[in-house]
Design a protein around this motif. Structure first.
Motif, PDB file in Angstrom:
ATOM      1  N   PHE A   1       0.810  -1.217   0.000  1.00  0.00           N
ATOM      2  CA  PHE A   1       0.000   0.000   0.000  1.00  0.00           C
ATOM      3  C   PHE A   1       0.845   1.269   0.000  1.00  0.00           C
ATOM      4  O   PHE A   1       1.971   1.274   0.475  1.00  0.00           O
ATOM      5  CB  PHE A   1      -0.912   0.030   1.239  1.00  0.00           C
ATOM      6  CG  PHE A   1      -1.825  -1.151   1.326  1.00  0.00           C
ATOM      7  CD1 PHE A   1      -2.963  -1.222   0.535  1.00  0.00           C
ATOM      8  CD2 PHE A   1      -1.547  -2.201   2.178  1.00  0.00           C
ATOM      9  CE1 PHE A   1      -3.801  -2.313   0.595  1.00  0.00           C
ATOM     10  CE2 PHE A   1      -2.379  -3.301   2.253  1.00  0.00           C
ATOM     11  CZ  PHE A   1      -3.511  -3.367   1.456  1.00  0.00           C
ATOM     12  N   GLY A   2       0.273   2.333  -0.515  1.00  0.00           N
ATOM     13  CA  GLY A   2       0.798   3.675  -0.346  1.00  0.00           C
ATOM     14  C   GLY A   2      -0.144   4.388   0.610  1.00  0.00           C
ATOM     15  O   GLY A   2      -1.364   4.234   0.517  1.00  0.00           O
ATOM     16  N   VAL A   3       0.403   5.161   1.546  1.00  0.00           N
ATOM     17  CA  VAL A   3      -0.438   5.771   2.585  1.00  0.00           C
ATOM     18  C   VAL A   3       0.002   7.205   2.854  1.00  0.00           C
ATOM     19  O   VAL A   3       1.185   7.479   3.048  1.00  0.00           O
ATOM     20  CB  VAL A   3      -0.367   4.972   3.906  1.00  0.00           C
ATOM     21  CG1 VAL A   3      -1.273   5.604   4.960  1.00  0.00           C
ATOM     22  CG2 VAL A   3      -0.719   3.513   3.698  1.00  0.00           C
ATOM     23  N   ALA A   4      -0.971   8.103   2.879  1.00  0.00           N
ATOM     24  CA  ALA A   4      -0.756   9.465   3.364  1.00  0.00           C
ATOM     25  C   ALA A   4      -1.491   9.565   4.694  1.00  0.00           C
ATOM     26  O   ALA A   4      -2.690   9.282   4.775  1.00  0.00           O
ATOM     27  CB  ALA A   4      -1.297  10.489   2.381  1.00  0.00           C
ATOM     28  N   GLU A   5      -0.766   9.922   5.741  1.00  0.00           N
ATOM     29  CA  GLU A   5      -1.339  10.035   7.083  1.00  0.00           C
ATOM     30  C   GLU A   5      -1.029  11.429   7.609  1.00  0.00           C
ATOM     31  O   GLU A   5       0.119  11.865   7.581  1.00  0.00           O
ATOM     32  CB  GLU A   5      -0.712   8.983   7.994  1.00  0.00           C
ATOM     33  CG  GLU A   5      -1.120   9.118   9.438  1.00  0.00           C
ATOM     34  CD  GLU A   5      -0.302   8.225  10.368  1.00  0.00           C
ATOM     35  OE1 GLU A   5      -0.833   7.893  11.415  1.00  0.00           O
ATOM     36  OE2 GLU A   5       0.859   7.893  10.042  1.00  0.00           O
ATOM     37  N   PHE A   6      -2.066  12.131   8.072  1.00  0.00           N
ATOM     38  CA  PHE A   6      -1.817  13.480   8.574  1.00  0.00           C
ATOM     39  C   PHE A   6      -2.923  13.922   9.514  1.00  0.00           C
ATOM     40  O   PHE A   6      -4.017  13.367   9.514  1.00  0.00           O
ATOM     41  CB  PHE A   6      -1.665  14.478   7.420  1.00  0.00           C
ATOM     42  CG  PHE A   6      -2.818  14.493   6.442  1.00  0.00           C
ATOM     43  CD1 PHE A   6      -3.847  15.407   6.578  1.00  0.00           C
ATOM     44  CD2 PHE A   6      -2.852  13.615   5.372  1.00  0.00           C
ATOM     45  CE1 PHE A   6      -4.898  15.436   5.684  1.00  0.00           C
ATOM     46  CE2 PHE A   6      -3.889  13.634   4.468  1.00  0.00           C
ATOM     47  CZ  PHE A   6      -4.925  14.543   4.619  1.00  0.00           C
ATOM     48  N   GLU A   7      -2.596  14.922  10.324  1.00  0.00           N
ATOM     49  CA  GLU A   7      -3.577  15.550  11.207  1.00  0.00           C
ATOM     50  C   GLU A   7      -3.759  16.992  10.777  1.00  0.00           C
ATOM     51  O   GLU A   7      -2.798  17.660  10.406  1.00  0.00           O
ATOM     52  CB  GLU A   7      -3.119  15.487  12.664  1.00  0.00           C
ATOM     53  CG  GLU A   7      -3.210  14.098  13.233  1.00  0.00           C
ATOM     54  CD  GLU A   7      -3.083  14.063  14.747  1.00  0.00           C
ATOM     55  OE1 GLU A   7      -3.329  15.096  15.413  1.00  0.00           O
ATOM     56  OE2 GLU A   7      -2.749  12.983  15.243  1.00  0.00           O
ATOM     57  N   VAL A   8      -5.011  17.438  10.814  1.00  0.00           N
ATOM     58  CA  VAL A   8      -5.347  18.807  10.417  1.00  0.00           C
ATOM     59  C   VAL A   8      -6.052  19.479  11.576  1.00  0.00           C
ATOM     60  O   VAL A   8      -6.981  18.912  12.169  1.00  0.00           O
ATOM     61  CB  VAL A   8      -6.245  18.814   9.154  1.00  0.00           C
ATOM     62  CG1 VAL A   8      -6.722  20.210   8.835  1.00  0.00           C
ATOM     63  CG2 VAL A   8      -5.505  18.222   7.976  1.00  0.00           C
ATOM     64  N   ASP A   9      -5.597  20.671  11.909  1.00  0.00           N
ATOM     65  CA  ASP A   9      -6.212  21.482  12.950  1.00  0.00           C
ATOM     66  C   ASP A   9      -7.613  21.886  12.488  1.00  0.00           C
ATOM     67  O   ASP A   9      -7.787  22.369  11.370  1.00  0.00           O
ATOM     68  CB  ASP A   9      -5.339  22.716  13.202  1.00  0.00           C
ATOM     69  CG  ASP A   9      -5.919  23.622  14.246  1.00  0.00           C
ATOM     70  OD1 ASP A   9      -6.822  24.417  13.912  1.00  0.00           O
ATOM     71  OD2 ASP A   9      -5.470  23.537  15.393  1.00  0.00           O
ATOM     72  N   GLY A  10      -8.595  21.696  13.333  1.00  0.00           N
ATOM     73  CA  GLY A  10      -9.970  22.018  12.981  1.00  0.00           C
ATOM     74  C   GLY A  10     -10.229  23.500  12.803  1.00  0.00           C
ATOM     75  O   GLY A  10     -11.171  23.895  12.130  1.00  0.00           O
ATOM     76  N   PHE A  11      -9.401  24.345  13.395  1.00  0.00           N
ATOM     77  CA  PHE A  11      -9.607  25.792  13.310  1.00  0.00           C
ATOM     78  C   PHE A  11      -8.913  26.385  12.089  1.00  0.00           C
ATOM     79  O   PHE A  11      -9.533  27.056  11.275  1.00  0.00           O
ATOM     80  CB  PHE A  11      -9.102  26.468  14.588  1.00  0.00           C
ATOM     81  CG  PHE A  11      -9.293  27.950  14.582  1.00  0.00           C
ATOM     82  CD1 PHE A  11     -10.550  28.511  14.715  1.00  0.00           C
ATOM     83  CD2 PHE A  11      -8.201  28.797  14.421  1.00  0.00           C
ATOM     84  CE1 PHE A  11     -10.725  29.885  14.694  1.00  0.00           C
ATOM     85  CE2 PHE A  11      -8.365  30.168  14.397  1.00  0.00           C
ATOM     86  CZ  PHE A  11      -9.632  30.716  14.540  1.00  0.00           C
ATOM     87  N   SER A  12      -7.620  26.122  11.937  1.00  0.00           N
ATOM     88  CA  SER A  12      -6.843  26.752  10.859  1.00  0.00           C
ATOM     89  C   SER A  12      -6.886  25.978   9.546  1.00  0.00           C
ATOM     90  O   SER A  12      -6.615  26.535   8.497  1.00  0.00           O
ATOM     91  CB  SER A  12      -5.379  26.903  11.285  1.00  0.00           C
ATOM     92  OG  SER A  12      -4.751  25.630  11.355  1.00  0.00           O
ATOM     93  N   GLY A  13      -7.176  24.675   9.612  1.00  0.00           N
ATOM     94  CA  GLY A  13      -7.158  23.863   8.396  1.00  0.00           C
ATOM     95  C   GLY A  13      -5.758  23.468   7.959  1.00  0.00           C
ATOM     96  O   GLY A  13      -5.561  22.928   6.885  1.00  0.00           O
ATOM     97  N   ARG A  14      -4.766  23.738   8.801  1.00  0.00           N
ATOM     98  CA  ARG A  14      -3.373  23.380   8.486  1.00  0.00           C
ATOM     99  C   ARG A  14      -2.988  22.119   9.239  1.00  0.00           C
ATOM    100  O   ARG A  14      -3.571  21.804  10.264  1.00  0.00           O
ATOM    101  CB  ARG A  14      -2.440  24.520   8.846  1.00  0.00           C
ATOM    102  CG  ARG A  14      -2.750  25.778   8.043  1.00  0.00           C
ATOM    103  CD  ARG A  14      -1.541  26.662   7.918  1.00  0.00           C
ATOM    104  NE  ARG A  14      -1.771  27.748   6.994  1.00  0.00           N
ATOM    105  CZ  ARG A  14      -1.501  27.695   5.700  1.00  0.00           C
ATOM    106  NH1 ARG A  14      -0.992  26.625   5.176  1.00  0.00           N
ATOM    107  NH2 ARG A  14      -1.729  28.720   4.918  1.00  0.00           N
ATOM    108  N   GLY A  15      -1.992  21.415   8.706  1.00  0.00           N
ATOM    109  CA  GLY A  15      -1.619  20.183   9.370  1.00  0.00           C
ATOM    110  C   GLY A  15      -0.237  19.700   9.017  1.00  0.00           C
ATOM    111  O   GLY A  15       0.528  20.371   8.320  1.00  0.00           O
TER     112      GLY A  15
END
Length: 183
Positions: free
Chosen positions: A132-146
């Motif tokens: 598999f290829g996987v992109a894993e990330f977290e995004v801040d709910g307020f700013s939309g950045r991660g």
């Protein structure tokens, strides 16, 4: 007078509804930075989610994985198009998209039913157990950045609650710069 009464009743009903959190997002852009056999590569990347995998479906996939391993999971995910990954000039279908609410926003996992090609040539030894290829990330709910990581060759495990864990092949993963929610 009757019209004013109906408006007041409608406003009262709206006020009684629970506040719904912002949706997790459907499209993200960033620069993927990956160390390859040819050096460090920086490529523009876009991830689009058409469909999020419900927890019950992830639990069913966990059962398949337990019974048949990575090959069985790969067979179950092949042909799905729950989204799209664009990395440089390469476009690949996303087979699985998971969004988990966190304390500050969301954790996303985008899975392709194939490895992600980042080298011009493949010089590595075979890694059939990491399909598999996987992109894993977290995004801040307020700013939309991660921030997060890109796993070009990975194996997956899914716990009984439907949470996905990633086992990266040979430590060849990348990271994201300027990751942001577009919509």
């Amino acid at each position: 007078m009757k019209h004013k009464y109906l408006v007041l009743v409608a406003l009262a009903m709206l006020a009684a509804l629970p506040v719904v959190a912002d949706p997790p997002g459907r499209e993200f852009t960033c620069t993927a930075v990956v160390d390859t056999t040819e050096g460090t590569r920086r490529m523009p990347m876009t991830l689009v989610a058409n469909r999020f995998t419900p927890v019950e479906e992830a639990k069913q996939l966990a059962e398949l994985l337990d019974k048949g391993g990575q090959d069985t999971l790969l067979a179950a995910l092949r042909g799905r198009s729950d989204g799209r990954l664009e990395l440089g000039a390469l476009s690949s279908p996303i087979a699985l998209v998971v969004a988990e609410e966190t304390r500050d926003g969301y954790r996303f996992i985008f899975v392709t039913a194939r490895k992600i090609q980042v080298d011009e040539t493949q010089l590595d030894k075979p890694s059939l157990d990491y399909p598999f290829g996987v992109a894993e990330f977290e995004v801040d709910g307020f700013s939309g950045r991660g921030e997060g990581s890109l796993h070009v060759e990975a194996a997956l495990s899914i716990d009984s609650d439907g949470h996905i864990e990633i086992d990266d092949y040979d430590g060849q993963d990348g990271h994201f710069e300027d990751l942001k929610r577009v919509r």
